[in-house]
Design a protein around this motif. Sequence first.
Motif, PDB file in Angstrom:
ATOM      1  N   LEU A   1       0.817  -1.208   0.000  1.00 32.46           N
ATOM      2  CA  LEU A   1       0.000   0.000   0.000  1.00 32.46           C
ATOM      3  C   LEU A   1       0.854   1.262   0.000  1.00 32.46           C
ATOM      4  O   LEU A   1       0.641   2.181  -0.800  1.00 32.46           O
ATOM      5  CB  LEU A   1      -0.924  -0.002   1.216  1.00 32.46           C
ATOM      6  CG  LEU A   1      -1.658   1.308   1.533  1.00 32.46           C
ATOM      7  CD1 LEU A   1      -2.651   1.634   0.425  1.00 32.46           C
ATOM      8  CD2 LEU A   1      -2.358   1.218   2.885  1.00 32.46           C
ATOM      9  N   LEU A   2       1.849   1.314   0.891  1.00 34.39           N
ATOM     10  CA  LEU A   2       2.562   2.569   1.142  1.00 34.39           C
ATOM     11  C   LEU A   2       3.735   2.799   0.199  1.00 34.39           C
ATOM     12  O   LEU A   2       4.016   3.952  -0.154  1.00 34.39           O
ATOM     13  CB  LEU A   2       3.054   2.600   2.597  1.00 34.39           C
ATOM     14  CG  LEU A   2       1.960   2.591   3.668  1.00 34.39           C
ATOM     15  CD1 LEU A   2       2.575   2.526   5.052  1.00 34.39           C
ATOM     16  CD2 LEU A   2       1.077   3.823   3.536  1.00 34.39           C
ATOM     17  N   ALA A   3       4.437   1.747  -0.185  1.00 36.53           N
ATOM     18  CA  ALA A   3       5.648   1.929  -1.001  1.00 36.53           C
ATOM     19  C   ALA A   3       5.362   2.655  -2.317  1.00 36.53           C
ATOM     20  O   ALA A   3       6.072   3.603  -2.673  1.00 36.53           O
ATOM     21  CB  ALA A   3       6.323   0.583  -1.254  1.00 36.53           C
ATOM     22  N   PRO A   4       4.320   2.276  -3.084  1.00 35.85           N
ATOM     23  CA  PRO A   4       4.035   3.037  -4.308  1.00 35.85           C
ATOM     24  C   PRO A   4       3.649   4.482  -4.048  1.00 35.85           C
ATOM     25  O   PRO A   4       3.998   5.375  -4.830  1.00 35.85           O
ATOM     26  CB  PRO A   4       2.873   2.253  -4.946  1.00 35.85           C
ATOM     27  CG  PRO A   4       2.967   0.885  -4.373  1.00 35.85           C
ATOM     28  CD  PRO A   4       3.460   1.093  -2.975  1.00 35.85           C
ATOM     29  N   LEU A   5       2.923   4.721  -2.945  1.00 39.95           N
ATOM     30  CA  LEU A   5       2.524   6.101  -2.638  1.00 39.95           C
ATOM     31  C   LEU A   5       3.740   6.968  -2.324  1.00 39.95           C
ATOM     32  O   LEU A   5       3.841   8.110  -2.791  1.00 39.95           O
ATOM     33  CB  LEU A   5       1.563   6.106  -1.446  1.00 39.95           C
ATOM     34  CG  LEU A   5       0.200   5.424  -1.661  1.00 39.95           C
ATOM     35  CD1 LEU A   5      -0.606   5.436  -0.372  1.00 39.95           C
ATOM     36  CD2 LEU A   5      -0.572   6.111  -2.778  1.00 39.95           C
ATOM     37  N   VAL A   6       4.660   6.430  -1.542  1.00 39.47           N
ATOM     38  CA  VAL A   6       5.872   7.184  -1.218  1.00 39.47           C
ATOM     39  C   VAL A   6       6.709   7.408  -2.468  1.00 39.47           C
ATOM     40  O   VAL A   6       7.234   8.503  -2.703  1.00 39.47           O
ATOM     41  CB  VAL A   6       6.687   6.445  -0.135  1.00 39.47           C
ATOM     42  CG1 VAL A   6       8.020   7.143   0.097  1.00 39.47           C
ATOM     43  CG2 VAL A   6       5.895   6.365   1.164  1.00 39.47           C
ATOM     44  N   ALA A   7       6.841   6.348  -3.293  1.00 41.48           N
ATOM     45  CA  ALA A   7       7.623   6.481  -4.530  1.00 41.48           C
ATOM     46  C   ALA A   7       7.024   7.538  -5.450  1.00 41.48           C
ATOM     47  O   ALA A   7       7.743   8.353  -6.042  1.00 41.48           O
ATOM     48  CB  ALA A   7       7.690   5.129  -5.246  1.00 41.48           C
ATOM     49  N   ARG A   8       5.687   7.545  -5.544  1.00 42.31           N
ATOM     50  CA  ARG A   8       5.024   8.539  -6.383  1.00 42.31           C
ATOM     51  C   ARG A   8       5.256   9.952  -5.850  1.00 42.31           C
ATOM     52  O   ARG A   8       5.419  10.900  -6.612  1.00 42.31           O
ATOM     53  CB  ARG A   8       3.528   8.225  -6.422  1.00 42.31           C
ATOM     54  CG  ARG A   8       2.761   8.865  -7.561  1.00 42.31           C
ATOM     55  CD  ARG A   8       1.294   8.518  -7.468  1.00 42.31           C
ATOM     56  NE  ARG A   8       1.056   7.095  -7.437  1.00 42.31           N
ATOM     57  CZ  ARG A   8      -0.097   6.542  -7.065  1.00 42.31           C
ATOM     58  NH1 ARG A   8      -1.098   7.313  -6.681  1.00 42.31           N
ATOM     59  NH2 ARG A   8      -0.236   5.228  -7.061  1.00 42.31           N
TER      60      ARG A   8
END
Length: 829
Positions: free
Chosen positions: A20-27
Amino acid sequence: MKLPFSDPVLIFATVMMLILLAPLVARRIRLPEIVGLLLAGMLFGPFGLGLLERDATIQLLGQVGLLYIMFLAGLEIDLHQVKQQRSHSLVFGLLTFSIPLALGTWLGIWSLGMAIPTAVLMSTMFSSHTLLTFPAVGKLGLTKTRAVTTTIGGTIITDTLALLVLAVIAASTEGELDTRFWVSIGISMTLYVVGVVLLVPIIGRWFLQRFSSDENIEFASVLAITFLAGYLAHVAGLEPIIGAFLAGLTLNSLIPEKSGLMAKIHFTGNALFIPFFLLSVGMLVNLELLLEGPSTWVVIAVMVGVAIVSKLAAAYASGGLLRYSLQESGLIYGLSVNQAAATLAAALVGYEIGLFDDSIITGTIVMIGVTCFFGPIVTEHFGRRLAEQREQQSLTESDGAPHRVLLAVDRREQAKELLELGFFLRSGNSHEPLYPVHVVPEGSDTEERVARGEKLLAHTVVRALAANVPVSPSTSVDVNVTSGILRAARENRASIIALYWDGQPAGRGRVFGRSIDTVIERGKQMVVVNRIVSPLNICKRIILVIPPLAERQAGFSQAIQTVKTLANQSGTRLQLMIEPGMTQPVRKFIESVQPAVAVSLVEYRAARDILYELPALVATTDWIILLAARMGRISWQPRIDRLPHQLSQQFPTNNLTCIYPPEEQLAYRQAFEKRLDRGFFQQVFPQEHVVLNSSAGSIHQLLEKLLAGEFPRKQLKPMLARLQRISETEPVELISDVVLLHDHIAGIDEPRIFLGVCRKPLQLPLVRTAPHVVVVLLAPHDQDPARHLATLADIARIIRTPGMAASLRDTGSYTKLVQRVTDEHNRQE
């Protein structure tokens, strides 16, 4: 709390939080989402914070994710393009295998002092690669481009050759490299490939036909076939990834791109299996290995350098030979530079048989980490540039035409079949919704029938949304069904009207019946009349019957394009039944119309013989399409009007479609005949409607700056609220960094266009990237549809000009902006 986590619920909860969080942080920090998942695996894995261990469960789900990536690659590849460009895959596959193999072997012997078998085995790790970034390509809508198709085909070639070399070297160290070895591996591989290619389509077609009403069983059967094919590949001496790819390839034509089943497949992979694989790859990276000494650094430098340079050389050498653009070659490189599964397999086999030492294993892990971080960035960069070019080219080729399909739904048993047809009629790159319409004739029980119609359309909406296809349903009341359908088509500016026909004979002097015949006679749009008796996705071939002189009537090219779109979307071949006198240029024109599909031709002796010659040509799985004509048109004949009923009676188990081409060319074509010069730009975007280099921090502030001088305060406030809502619910992303908001308002006689450019990006929830540029189109409520389309085409003509988005961001003066447009126009001239 004891680390690493051992409680299965906590492990799964942690993994899901990372997904959930890794793509949001990367974005947030402007990195590809894939890189975010890889970094999360490295940070929280056994060589980072140690929260998660790369145990059997993680490895299992990671292996499932890898197989899923290969399955999706086979499922989404454009088979027609593969057949046309199979030589491209062969060229790239051989180059991306041989260049890394030769460079790696030479450097292994020269710089690392390896024996020839060891150097060759190490080089197979550079030759193979993993389609790690394929999901990112799918999000950009590039899965069916020639660059991606070539890369996928080349991946199978190079991975198979690399794994074959691995098997040969492993057998040679054990003294088994004899005639028996070659015969057994050749026979097992041949039997496996032939068995999968022949049996999987039969089994898949049986399941999809037998259980077409239960999408859960369809989904389970597809997964079972895929992973069984992967296991049997292992039994045959191949890697499971080869089996998963073959399963996807053989099921390709049975699973439409826009369907509920495909949506389930994508959701499961993108939400669960593929992120597990990316996390498991990230867990392999151990930065402490870099501290083992200078000799290890030399091995690492050689392995990472060869992997990056050799794949770069192979990608651009292939692109040069095949005459691909720099963006296409860059995308090939981004897809093929990633090392993971096959590379790790070769390293472990080499270590087990004593050819590799700890330094090679260390170099392998670092190489996997570096290429898996580098590849997504390259893929994202070149993929976005190529996607922007394709959007511009697509709009130019289609002359900005809207592709809006109206489905006239009358009964529930028709809804599913018509909706599936709508998925096929809707072109793959279209952003337009489908328009299911239910018409209720005026009468005493109107309210009750309207309620039933709304319930009927609700089922249609649910099915469409499950396939990730937008819909705009409506129930209308009119004096009769025909008037309601035609009114809905005008109001929604539909380009195609799709109707359901039960195949029963009509009254005297009628073709389909009073309602359908009247829609054909009075409508100017393309009308598609359908008798659907079996799932469209199990059809193997489309037979298009073209009557004499059809090529001379208006709308012939649109009709051919529609048929080829149906063939492309359903993954079938197209066979044309034509008159002997059809000229060679017309044949070439039909073959040149996009999209590209496999086309074959057969001639009938005369129009009166069509019905007698078809039985020898039609199989039970064929879809018959008749290119019909309205009465009085140049290709109309009385016998052609009798054909639909005769075909329905003669071929009761075949799907039958009759296509009536559109009657007139729309006025939006004129927009693309205009010259993109100073006058045209100033006409579309007058200076008083342009705000450049704005300091606005939100879409509302920018809209207020644009419209404040044009409308009184009383009218402005509700207008801003409505545009704000449109920006949150239905923005149109013209290209990356540019968003269009358009609305119909009262109180104006002419369309008004506004252009605003912000220094900082604006955050809009439904747009892929935060845009700097906003275009607002306000049109009168009663504006002619053709005029509205022409205005939209004018806007798109300017915005999609190469470099226009950068010019808008970088130029703070209207005068300088107009000068740039003029310079670009002169350069193109």
